[in-house]
Design an enzyme around this catalytic site. Structure first.
Site, PDB file in Angstrom:
ATOM      1  N   PRO A 274      -3.084   0.288  19.132  1.00  0.00           N
ATOM      2  CA  PRO A 274      -2.871  -0.188  17.964  1.00  0.00           C
ATOM      3  C   PRO A 274      -2.839   1.001  16.801  1.00  0.00           C
ATOM      4  CG  PRO A 274      -4.958  -1.044  18.835  1.00  0.00           C
ATOM      5  CD  PRO A 274      -4.201  -0.341  19.699  1.00  0.00           C
TER       6      PRO A 274
ATOM      7  N   HIS B 121       0.790  -1.160   0.182  1.00  0.00           N
ATOM      8  CA  HIS B 121      -0.127   0.024  -0.012  1.00  0.00           C
ATOM      9  C   HIS B 121       1.063   1.302  -0.147  1.00  0.00           C
ATOM     10  CE1 HIS B 121      -4.037  -1.589   1.535  1.00  0.00           C
ATOM     11  NE2 HIS B 121      -3.602  -2.379   0.441  1.00  0.00           N
TER      12      HIS B 121
ATOM     13  N   TYR C  88       4.434   6.568   9.866  1.00  0.00           N
ATOM     14  CA  TYR C  88       3.733   5.605   9.603  1.00  0.00           C
ATOM     15  C   TYR C  88       4.435   4.488   8.785  1.00  0.00           C
ATOM     16  CZ  TYR C  88      -0.735   3.092   8.831  1.00  0.00           C
ATOM     17  OH  TYR C  88      -1.655   1.966   8.812  1.00  0.00           O
TER      18      TYR C  88
ATOM     19  N   LYS D  78       2.111  -0.033  15.245  1.00  0.00           N
ATOM     20  CA  LYS D  78       3.647  -0.157  15.481  1.00  0.00           C
ATOM     21  C   LYS D  78       4.121  -1.457  16.274  1.00  0.00           C
ATOM     22  CE  LYS D  78       5.029   3.393  13.370  1.00  0.00           C
ATOM     23  NZ  LYS D  78       5.193   2.757  12.052  1.00  0.00           N
TER      24      LYS D  78
ATOM     25  N   TYR E   3      -8.858   5.448   8.085  1.00  0.00           N
ATOM     26  CA  TYR E   3      -9.088   5.830   9.719  1.00  0.00           C
ATOM     27  C   TYR E   3     -10.085   6.894   9.599  1.00  0.00           C
ATOM     28  CZ  TYR E   3      -4.450   3.748  10.511  1.00  0.00           C
ATOM     29  OH  TYR E   3      -3.619   2.727  10.897  1.00  0.00           O
TER      30      TYR E   3
END
Ligand SMILES: Cc1cc2nc3c(=O)[nH]c(=O)nc-3n(C[C@H](O)[C@H](O)[C@H](O)COP(=O)(O)OP(=O)(O)OC[C@H]3O[C@@H](n4cnc5c(N)ncnc54)[C@H](O)[C@@H]3O)c2cc1C
Length: 393
Positions: free
Chosen positions: A295, A75, A387, A299, A204
């Site tokens: 979460p 992704h 990220y 990570k 998200y």
């Protein structure tokens, strides 16, 4: 009591313990992995699924990434949704071309177990009564029971890879560790559903009803989460209620969330925790045994594998040339990355979740932060590089 000997005794066959065992095997260092659960249980445990590029590279270089490369989904971005709109964060464009790979932790663990067994390395499931001793001497010992027999494993080093509820960290005498933690008034109700993901990238969503996340495990499997109370029982969340909340929190005009049979469901509380140092004498703790993140930043699994990469390199130097520099620096080296991930995970969590009684001022701050992250290249880059995983720390 039957006594055996190895160089590194590894407690826990999660991602950290299994990866460490394999990295050491490649360098000719012996280890024994002890796991208190059954192989079936460990291989069925549904957990994380987002891998940083550096972790994919580590597994591929170690010869543990063949299926990951074949089946992992690369992704290059994620979506942030708030105030009825979605905004794409182009991770790879902002973070030097690096990407994330979606591959279930369950699949990774299956691959690592198969590799360990194929290389003939000892990996014992369903061990009982594991305890660690003589940690501040040059000859630490692990005692356990297996197949009804009491066993003693002498070693040079113990790697405590036994997760947050393991026995290694609590075996360190009082007064040695400093602990830092934060509990959040949120939980995640997660489902695994047999339906093709409704979005090509993770979404998200900040919503007045609470946070939601649309994620996936494969082209046929969706992984979805809704914010709930940390003490909610799964029985309070029948499938209909979960889908209804997901539709309300993720819904957008002109876009449909596809529903399908729920294969797995669970509630996870959210916590931040770090202990320092990640070492006591000849005991080195790694992964969730030493630190926990909520979460939201994806990570936890990545940190566990970063730890054991550092530990494996340090152990190679120590066994080969009696060079203690890497082992002496192990805790400080890992903690630099750990604290960066702690901050990022806390930041993502507080930006996206709605407390039950949210102050109007706090809500305005959240929305302002989300607008900033989705409109300023500098702010978006900060999110993106954290990220996908920072390369230098
Ligand atoms: C429900 C859930 C969902 C999660 N979702 C995400 C996510 O979406 N993204 C993310 O990045 N992270 C997530 N995480 C975190 C991530 O899964 C962990 O960070 C990761 O598993 C850490 O790996 P580890 O090897 O350090 O620990 P673990 O995976 O916990 O492995 C520890 C192993 O030690 C074994 N063990 C424990 N005690 C003993 C003992 N006394 N003797 C022998 N063996 C023992 C355990 O059975 C286990 O197999 C999630 C965690 C949970 C619990």
């Amino acid at each position: 009591m039957n006594t055996t000997r190895t160089q590194v005794a590894i407690v826990g066959a999660g991602p950290a313990g299994l990866t460490l065992a394999h990295l050491l095997h490649l360098e000719g260092i012996d280890s024994v992995v002890l796991e208190d659960r059954s192989r079936e249980y460990v291989e069925a445990r549904i957990r994380a699924g987002v891998l940083e590029q550096a972790i994919v590279d580590l597994l591929v270089e170690a010869g543990a990434g063949e299926r990951l490369q074949r089946e992992g989904l690369v992704h290059h971005g994620i979506e942030l949704q708030f105030a009825g709109e979605r905004h794409r964060i182009p991770l790879s464009d902002l973070a030097g071309g690096r990407a994330i790979v979606i591959y279930g932790q369950t699949e990774m663990v299956k691959d690592l177990i198969a590799l360990r067994l194929a290389t003939g390395g000892p990996l014992l499931f369903e061990v009982d009564n594991v305890s660690v001793h003589d940690l501040d001497t040059g000859r630490p010992v692990v005692r356990y029971r297996h197949d009804g027999r009491e066993e003693e494993l002498e070693c040079d080093v113990i790697a405590g890879c036994d997760g947050f509820h393991g026995i290694c960290r609590p075996s360190i005498p009082d007064g040695i560790l400093s602990e830092f933690s934060r509990e959040y008034p949120f939980g995640w109700l997660g489902i695994l559903a047999a339906v093709a993901p409704s979005s090509d990238e993770l979404v998200y969503a900040h919503n007045e009803r609470g946070f939601a996340l649309l994620s996936l495990r494969s082209p046929e499997l969706s992984r979805l989460y809704v914010q709930c109370r940390p003490d909610d029982d799964v029985s309070e969340w029948p499938d209909d209620r979960v889908w209804e909340e997901l539709q309300l929190r993720l819904g957008l005009d002109g876009w449909t969330l596809a529903e399908g049979p729920v294969l797995e469901k669970g509630v996870t509380g959210m916590r931040s925790y770090v202990c320092e140092p990640m070492r006591y004498g000849r005991l080195f703790i790694a992964g969730d045994a030493a630190h926990i993140v909520p979460p939201t930043g994806a990570k936890g699994l990545n940190l566990a594998l970063h730890d054991v990469r550092v530990l494996a390199e340090a152990l190679v130097d120590w066994f080969r040339s009696a060079n203690p520099v890497g082992l002496d620096a192990y805790s400080d080296t890992c903690l630099r990355r750990v604290w960066r991930a702690e901050h990022f995970s806390w930041w993502m969590t507080q930006m996206l979740h709605r407390p039950e009684e949210q102050d109007a001022f706090d809500l305005k701050l959240q929305l302002s932060q989300l607008r900033y992250v989705t409109s300023s290249p500098a702010a978006a880059t900060a999110l993106a590089e954290n990220y996908v995983g920072l390369t230098s720390l």
